[in-house]
Design a protein around this motif. Structure first.
Motif: not given
Length: 278
Positions: A61-70, A199-207
């Motif tokens: 999934k990371s290879d297929a998209v531009i940002s960690a959020g997506s 949002p807090t969970f999501g930011r930790a996930w993106e990192r």
């Protein structure tokens, strides 16, 4: 506990695909309308115990998209891929999916974050209330059976291939997790018991997409008191008395992931192709 909604509406913790949700309930043998809360929780835990911890889907999934959020695999995707390909996820995607399924069953559950030796908020788990206390589930650390979080005295739990010791700190606001194998006792992480919002969970996930583990396969699963843990091409097999190590050839690695962990060959091929290119 922080003031959070009983049932989450944040997209990190919601199953919106009703067809996938119904298919999962059939797979797990869950009848939300007829069964008790305790029975539903037991069946959810049993289903998640069959899901492997794996980063192949995260690499893809990371290879297929531009940002960690997506690149985050939200609950619909995690459950759909599990049913179709036998995949699971890493700690953030598994925890979010677990909470979403609790949520879909009308059972309150919340995410918490944890610190490891290499960083703050680098792990996560979920808690749910019961009998004026909190029970812990941590699919990323293969804790699939609820454990009461201690507030005053340490608690020791047999975990099949090792023993877990949970030691409360700061009047129970934090709980340090140790593993004990024979005479070896090691601190693994520290849970912060106060739940966090989406949002807090999501930011930790993106990192987490910047971690070194994104450059090689990491997979683990336990069954009948034995853990099988693959990191790169090194397979560790652990029971309650010893750990054996095996260096796998590419063919053996592929065979282990496919046959033992039950992940579809197409997922393995795609993830390994990306790892080789990087």
């Amino acid at each position: 506990m922080n003031a959070l909604p009983t049932i989450h509406t944040d997209p990190h913790f919601v199953m919106t695909d009703q067809a996938t949700l119904a298919a999962f309930f059939r797979h797990a043998g869950i009848d939300v309308a007829q069964e008790s809360r305790a029975t539903i929780i037991n069946k959810l835990c049993a289903a998640f115990a069959n899901m492997p911890y794996e980063n192949l889907t995260k690499i893809i999934k990371s290879d297929a998209v531009i940002s960690a959020g997506s690149a985050k695999r939200l609950p619909n995707e995690v459950i759909r891929d599990y049913l179709e390909y036998g995949t699971g996820g890493t700690c953030f995607s598994l925890t979010a999916a677990f909470i979403a399924l609790f949520n879909a069953c009308g059972i309150e559950a919340h995410p918490i974050l944890a610190d490891r030796h290499y960083g703050v908020d680098t792990h996560c788990a979920l808690v749910f209330p019961q009998n004026a206390g909190l029970l812990l589930l941590d699919p990323g650390y293969l804790i699939h059976h609820p454990i009461p979080l201690p507030t005053l005295a340490p608690q020791t739990v047999t975990h099949g291939f090792n023993t877990l010791e949970l030691v409360p700190q700061d009047a129970g606001q934090k709980v340090e997790l140790f593993t004990i194998v024979n005479t070896s006792r090691k601190s693994r992480l520290t849970y912060k018991v106060s739940p966090v919002d989406g949002p807090t969970f999501g930011r930790a996930w993106e990192r987490s997409f910047a971690w070194e583990m994104m450059t090689y396969p990491v997979l683990t699963k336990q069954s009948h008191g034995v853990q099988q843990y693959l990191q790169g091409n090194l397979l560790r097999i652990r029971d309650n008395t010893r750990t054996t190590k095996h260096q796998l050839t590419p063919d053996q690695e592929y065979d282990f992931i496919s046959r033992t962990l039950g992940i579809h060959p197409a997922i393995i091929k795609q993830a390994f192709s990306i790892v080789r290119e990087k």
